[in-house]
Design an enzyme around this catalytic site. Sequence first.
Site, PDB file in Angstrom:
ATOM      1  N   ASP A  13       0.853  -1.175   0.000  1.00 26.00           N
ATOM      2  CA  ASP A  13       0.000   0.000   0.000  1.00 26.00           C
ATOM      3  C   ASP A  13       0.897   1.236   0.000  1.00 26.00           C
ATOM      4  O   ASP A  13       2.093   1.152   0.310  1.00 26.00           O
ATOM      5  CB  ASP A  13      -0.902  -0.030   1.238  1.00 26.00           C
ATOM      6  CG  ASP A  13      -1.936   1.074   1.223  1.00 26.00           C
ATOM      7  OD1 ASP A  13      -2.478   1.369   0.143  1.00 26.00           O
ATOM      8  OD2 ASP A  13      -2.205   1.650   2.299  1.00 26.00           O
ATOM      9  N   ASP A  15      -0.251   5.007   1.066  1.00 20.94           N
ATOM     10  CA  ASP A  15      -0.482   5.880   2.218  1.00 20.94           C
ATOM     11  C   ASP A  15      -0.422   5.084   3.512  1.00 20.94           C
ATOM     12  O   ASP A  15      -1.103   4.070   3.660  1.00 20.94           O
ATOM     13  CB  ASP A  15      -1.842   6.576   2.091  1.00 20.94           C
ATOM     14  CG  ASP A  15      -1.889   7.545   0.925  1.00 20.94           C
ATOM     15  OD1 ASP A  15      -1.018   8.427   0.871  1.00 20.94           O
ATOM     16  OD2 ASP A  15      -2.768   7.399   0.061  1.00 20.94           O
TER      17      ASP A  15
END
Length: 259
Positions: A13, A15
């Site tokens: 991922d 963020d």
Amino acid sequence: MAERKPIESWLTDMDGVLIHEGVPIPGADAFIKKLRESERPFLVLTNNSIYTARDLHARLARMGLDVPVENIWTSALATAQFLEDQRPGGTAYVIGEAGLTTALHDIGYVLTDHDPDYVVLGETRTYSFEAMTKAVRLINDGARFICTNPDETGPSAEGPLPATGSVAALITKATGKDPYFAGKPNPLMMRTGLNAIGAHSETSAMIGDRMDTDVLAGLEAGMETFLVLTGLTTRRQIEKFPFRPSWVVDSIADLVDRI
């Protein structure tokens, strides 16, 4: 229980794992550099559909993270891939930004508000009442409801913002129709991403900061999962979920030597 195969491909991922509020998380640059030097297949994923992969490449580069365009996979790209597989050359009424509209244009979709095959809802900072009303009426008239991701809130410097999942709930309440979510935690996003880099779930790992999207998506796609504690999920919150990550680490810096 069978021992897992060595990790050959990495999905992470963005963020909360690599960056936080526009600032790289310590160790993110070393992690990306090590991945590129090793020539292992990898993807940086995001449920945010606002930006194109080229936009994200440029934004990450300004932060000192050199991620090639082909190594970025967004919920907008996953949504476009899903629609191309389901109904090639279709039509859609879109609520969203350039990341989503570009992805749909690239697969040959026509964007229209006249009898579309789909209503596609994505992320935007300017949800309008007029656009939501149009979406409700088109869905009631038979358009199929697709949503890029189920995230109910998103981060900002001022605090949480209503996100795609919250607007989808409003439209569902008004139409009685639930959307199909293409992004995490739908393993579809993971599997289409793995296909894009020629990887297999048995030898891949997913790194994320959220139990309800990243870890769940990796788990359901059959991957090894790593939860980092630099984002939304705290160590105490892990126990609230009926599933667990394969590993819990403090940050992405702890995984550099795993590559």
